[in-house]
Design a protein around this motif. Structure first.
Motif, PDB file in Angstrom:
ATOM      1  N   ALA A   1       0.815  -1.218   0.000  1.00 53.69           N
ATOM      2  CA  ALA A   1       0.000   0.000   0.000  1.00 53.69           C
ATOM      3  C   ALA A   1       0.843   1.260   0.000  1.00 53.69           C
ATOM      4  CB  ALA A   1      -0.936  -0.006   1.202  1.00 53.69           C
ATOM      5  N   GLY A   2       2.136   1.136   0.343  1.00 56.15           N
ATOM      6  CA  GLY A   2       3.010   2.300   0.306  1.00 56.15           C
ATOM      7  C   GLY A   2       3.764   2.612   1.572  1.00 56.15           C
ATOM      8  N   ALA A   3       3.642   1.758   2.601  1.00 60.03           N
ATOM      9  CA  ALA A   3       4.408   1.994   3.829  1.00 60.03           C
ATOM     10  C   ALA A   3       5.899   1.883   3.537  1.00 60.03           C
ATOM     11  CB  ALA A   3       4.007   0.989   4.908  1.00 60.03           C
ATOM     12  N   HIS A   4       6.685   2.685   4.231  1.00 64.68           N
ATOM     13  CA  HIS A   4       8.130   2.644   4.062  1.00 64.68           C
ATOM     14  C   HIS A   4       8.792   1.610   4.970  1.00 64.68           C
ATOM     15  CE1 HIS A   4       7.774   6.188   1.584  1.00 64.68           C
ATOM     16  NE2 HIS A   4       9.073   6.192   1.400  1.00 64.68           N
ATOM     17  N   GLY A   5       7.984   0.869   5.735  1.00 60.89           N
ATOM     18  CA  GLY A   5       8.545  -0.178   6.571  1.00 60.89           C
ATOM     19  C   GLY A   5       7.621  -0.501   7.721  1.00 60.89           C
ATOM     20  N   PHE A   6       8.082  -1.387   8.570  1.00 60.63           N
ATOM     21  CA  PHE A   6       7.280  -1.716   9.740  1.00 60.63           C
ATOM     22  C   PHE A   6       8.162  -2.204  10.862  1.00 60.63           C
ATOM     23  CE2 PHE A   6       6.771  -6.101  11.127  1.00 60.63           C
ATOM     24  CZ  PHE A   6       7.517  -6.776  10.185  1.00 60.63           C
ATOM     25  N   LEU A   7       7.619  -2.122  12.065  1.00 64.29           N
ATOM     26  CA  LEU A   7       8.284  -2.642  13.255  1.00 64.29           C
ATOM     27  C   LEU A   7       7.273  -3.418  14.083  1.00 64.29           C
ATOM     28  CD1 LEU A   7      10.299   0.430  14.584  1.00 64.29           C
ATOM     29  CD2 LEU A   7      11.231  -1.558  13.390  1.00 64.29           C
ATOM     30  N   PRO A   8       7.718  -4.458  14.780  1.00 64.61           N
ATOM     31  CA  PRO A   8       6.851  -5.059  15.799  1.00 64.61           C
ATOM     32  C   PRO A   8       6.760  -4.097  16.978  1.00 64.61           C
ATOM     33  CG  PRO A   8       9.028  -6.066  15.838  1.00 64.61           C
ATOM     34  CD  PRO A   8       9.006  -5.157  14.650  1.00 64.61           C
ATOM     35  N   LYS A   9       5.664  -4.181  17.726  1.00 66.93           N
ATOM     36  CA  LYS A   9       5.445  -3.221  18.807  1.00 66.93           C
ATOM     37  C   LYS A   9       6.353  -3.425  20.013  1.00 66.93           C
ATOM     38  CE  LYS A   9       0.726  -1.685  17.994  1.00 66.93           C
ATOM     39  NZ  LYS A   9      -0.657  -1.605  18.544  1.00 66.93           N
ATOM     40  N   ASP A  10       7.064  -4.557  20.047  1.00 65.91           N
ATOM     41  CA  ASP A  10       7.922  -4.793  21.204  1.00 65.91           C
ATOM     42  C   ASP A  10       9.363  -4.314  20.988  1.00 65.91           C
ATOM     43  OD1 ASP A  10       8.719  -6.683  19.369  1.00 65.91           O
ATOM     44  OD2 ASP A  10       8.501  -8.407  20.708  1.00 65.91           O
ATOM     45  N   VAL A  11       9.597  -3.470  19.981  1.00 67.77           N
ATOM     46  CA  VAL A  11      10.945  -2.953  19.772  1.00 67.77           C
ATOM     47  C   VAL A  11      11.318  -2.001  20.907  1.00 67.77           C
ATOM     48  CG1 VAL A  11      10.862  -3.166  17.259  1.00 67.77           C
ATOM     49  CG2 VAL A  11      10.130  -1.037  18.351  1.00 67.77           C
ATOM     50  N   SER A  12      12.589  -1.759  21.038  1.00 66.17           N
ATOM     51  CA  SER A  12      13.054  -0.842  22.074  1.00 66.17           C
ATOM     52  C   SER A  12      12.779   0.603  21.655  1.00 66.17           C
ATOM     53  CB  SER A  12      14.562  -1.022  22.289  1.00 66.17           C
ATOM     54  OG  SER A  12      15.281  -0.564  21.151  1.00 66.17           O
ATOM     55  N   PRO A  13      12.733   1.523  22.615  1.00 64.89           N
ATOM     56  CA  PRO A  13      12.567   2.941  22.265  1.00 64.89           C
ATOM     57  C   PRO A  13      13.640   3.433  21.294  1.00 64.89           C
ATOM     58  CG  PRO A  13      12.211   2.624  24.608  1.00 64.89           C
ATOM     59  CD  PRO A  13      12.705   1.301  24.071  1.00 64.89           C
ATOM     60  N   GLU A  14      14.861   2.962  21.487  1.00 64.43           N
ATOM     61  CA  GLU A  14      15.952   3.385  20.594  1.00 64.43           C
ATOM     62  C   GLU A  14      15.704   2.923  19.168  1.00 64.43           C
ATOM     63  OE1 GLU A  14      17.109   3.405  24.728  1.00 64.43           O
ATOM     64  OE2 GLU A  14      16.384   1.748  23.470  1.00 64.43           O
TER      65      GLU A  14
ATOM     66  N   PHE B   1      16.122  -0.410  -8.682  1.00 67.74           N
ATOM     67  CA  PHE B   1      14.893   0.260  -8.260  1.00 67.74           C
ATOM     68  C   PHE B   1      14.287   1.047  -9.419  1.00 67.74           C
ATOM     69  CE2 PHE B   1      16.025   0.680  -3.449  1.00 67.74           C
ATOM     70  CZ  PHE B   1      15.950  -0.697  -3.324  1.00 67.74           C
ATOM     71  N   GLY B   2      15.138   1.780 -10.134  1.00 64.25           N
ATOM     72  CA  GLY B   2      14.647   2.581 -11.244  1.00 64.25           C
ATOM     73  C   GLY B   2      14.038   1.739 -12.351  1.00 64.25           C
ATOM     74  N   LYS B   3      14.682   0.625 -12.686  1.00 61.12           N
ATOM     75  CA  LYS B   3      14.188  -0.223 -13.770  1.00 61.12           C
ATOM     76  C   LYS B   3      12.936  -0.999 -13.379  1.00 61.12           C
ATOM     77  CE  LYS B   3      18.743  -0.615 -15.897  1.00 61.12           C
ATOM     78  NZ  LYS B   3      19.896  -1.480 -16.247  1.00 61.12           N
ATOM     79  N   LEU B   4      12.809  -1.313 -12.081  1.00 60.91           N
ATOM     80  CA  LEU B   4      11.613  -2.018 -11.611  1.00 60.91           C
ATOM     81  C   LEU B   4      10.454  -1.063 -11.361  1.00 60.91           C
ATOM     82  CD1 LEU B   4      13.091  -4.521  -8.981  1.00 60.91           C
ATOM     83  CD2 LEU B   4      12.434  -5.009 -11.342  1.00 60.91           C
ATOM     84  N   GLY B   5      10.777   0.220 -11.224  1.00 62.59           N
ATOM     85  CA  GLY B   5       9.739   1.182 -10.885  1.00 62.59           C
ATOM     86  C   GLY B   5       9.267   1.047  -9.457  1.00 62.59           C
ATOM     87  N   VAL B   6      10.204   0.671  -8.544  1.00 63.46           N
ATOM     88  CA  VAL B   6       9.856   0.536  -7.132  1.00 63.46           C
ATOM     89  C   VAL B   6      10.557   1.618  -6.337  1.00 63.46           C
ATOM     90  CG1 VAL B   6       9.497  -1.944  -7.372  1.00 63.46           C
ATOM     91  CG2 VAL B   6      11.735  -1.087  -6.620  1.00 63.46           C
ATOM     92  N   ARG B   7      10.035   1.848  -5.121  1.00 62.14           N
ATOM     93  CA  ARG B   7      10.545   2.930  -4.305  1.00 62.14           C
ATOM     94  C   ARG B   7      11.689   2.514  -3.391  1.00 62.14           C
ATOM     95  NH1 ARG B   7       6.229   3.659  -1.048  1.00 62.14           N
ATOM     96  NH2 ARG B   7       7.282   2.208   0.360  1.00 62.14           N
ATOM     97  N   ASP B   8      11.655   1.264  -2.913  1.00 63.38           N
ATOM     98  CA  ASP B   8      12.615   0.880  -1.894  1.00 63.38           C
ATOM     99  C   ASP B   8      12.839  -0.633  -1.903  1.00 63.38           C
ATOM    100  OD1 ASP B   8      10.396  -0.263  -0.556  1.00 63.38           O
ATOM    101  OD2 ASP B   8      10.035   1.581   0.562  1.00 63.38           O
ATOM    102  N   ARG B   9      13.657  -1.083  -0.969  1.00 64.77           N
ATOM    103  CA  ARG B   9      14.042  -2.484  -0.883  1.00 64.77           C
ATOM    104  C   ARG B   9      12.835  -3.390  -0.653  1.00 64.77           C
ATOM    105  NH1 ARG B   9      19.388  -3.394   0.480  1.00 64.77           N
ATOM    106  NH2 ARG B   9      19.980  -5.591   0.690  1.00 64.77           N
ATOM    107  N   ALA B  10      11.915  -2.932   0.182  1.00 59.80           N
ATOM    108  CA  ALA B  10      10.739  -3.743   0.488  1.00 59.80           C
ATOM    109  C   ALA B  10       9.957  -4.067  -0.777  1.00 59.80           C
ATOM    110  CB  ALA B  10       9.850  -3.005   1.483  1.00 59.80           C
TER     111      ALA B  10
END
Length: 224
Positions: free
Chosen positions: A96-109, A196-205
């Motif tokens: 859908a366009g998210a730039h990434g995700f984290l599980p909620k139990d990650v550390s504040p840092e 990325f340019g040839k695939l027309g994608v924004r990022d690694r995901a």
């Protein structure tokens, strides 16, 4: 300043996220939303740099809210949150366009570092975690069963770019790809930019998702 909007249906979670992010001198929490529809509305008015978005919310879930934000407020980058690492909605959020995700139990840092990373436009999903998710939830059609040619990949990719794309999709980071191919990390980065340019994608995901969907690599079957 990195302007952040927090979207989560649980007030306690919203407050906790705000308390983690607000003390950082480079971060300003500009608003809080209790569901996806409110997040889209607030983002349209507040124009945050980053939206920290829970995936499962009432009224409008995080996936559909992310898609709507990508349409109406593309400058606001979404960092999706999930209760579980292995969550089918994460792949949907990336699509859908998210730039990434984290599980909620990650550390504040880790959360603060992720917000900074997403703000720069980079994906924040760890390569191996991303590969596990896609191996579980993305199912490329069986090319053999439909008689398709799996070499029918995007035009213009060089053999080296194809090789790097395949390694990227299998979960290797840039340093590991460089060691595997006996080239420099900077060369790998340059190739990935070209891919990325040839695939027309924004990022690694999105590049990894494209590799599975086009049959470049096959999803591993889970053993039950």
């Amino acid at each position: 300043m990195i302007r952040v909007l927090i979207a989560d249906d649980q007030p306690l979670v919203r407050r906790g996220l705000a308390l983690i992010l607000s003390p950082d001198p480079d971060v300003e929490v500009v608003g809080e939303a209790g569901d996806g529809a409110e997040a889209v509305d607030l983002a349209g008015r507040l124009r945050p740099d980053v939206v920290v978005m829970d995936i499962r919310m009432p009224v409008l879930d995080g996936v559909r809210a992310t898609a709507e934000l990508a349409r109406v407020c593309p400058e606001s980058r979404v960092l999706a949150l999930s209760t579980f690492d292995m969550d089918e909605y994460v792949v949907a959020a990336l699509r859908a366009g998210a730039h990434g995700f984290l599980p909620k139990d990650v550390s504040p840092e880790e959360l603060i570092a992720a917000v900074r990373t997403v703000h720069t436009g980079e994906a924040v999903v760890a390569p191996r975690l991303l590969t596990r998710l896609i191996s579980t939830y993305v199912r490329a059609p069986d090319a053999r069963s439909r008689g398709a040619d799996t070499t029918a990949l995007p035009d213009g990719l060089t053999p080296r770019e194809l090789e790097i794309w395949r390694l990227l999709a299998r979960g290797l980071d840039n340093a590991e790809i460089a060691r595997d191919l006996d080239i420099s990390v900077s060369t790998v980065k340059n190739h990935i930019t070209g891919i990325f340019g040839k695939l027309g994608v924004r990022d690694r995901a999105q590049a990894v998702i494209a590799a599975y969907e086009r049959g470049l690599v096959e999803a591993e079957r889970r053993i039950t």
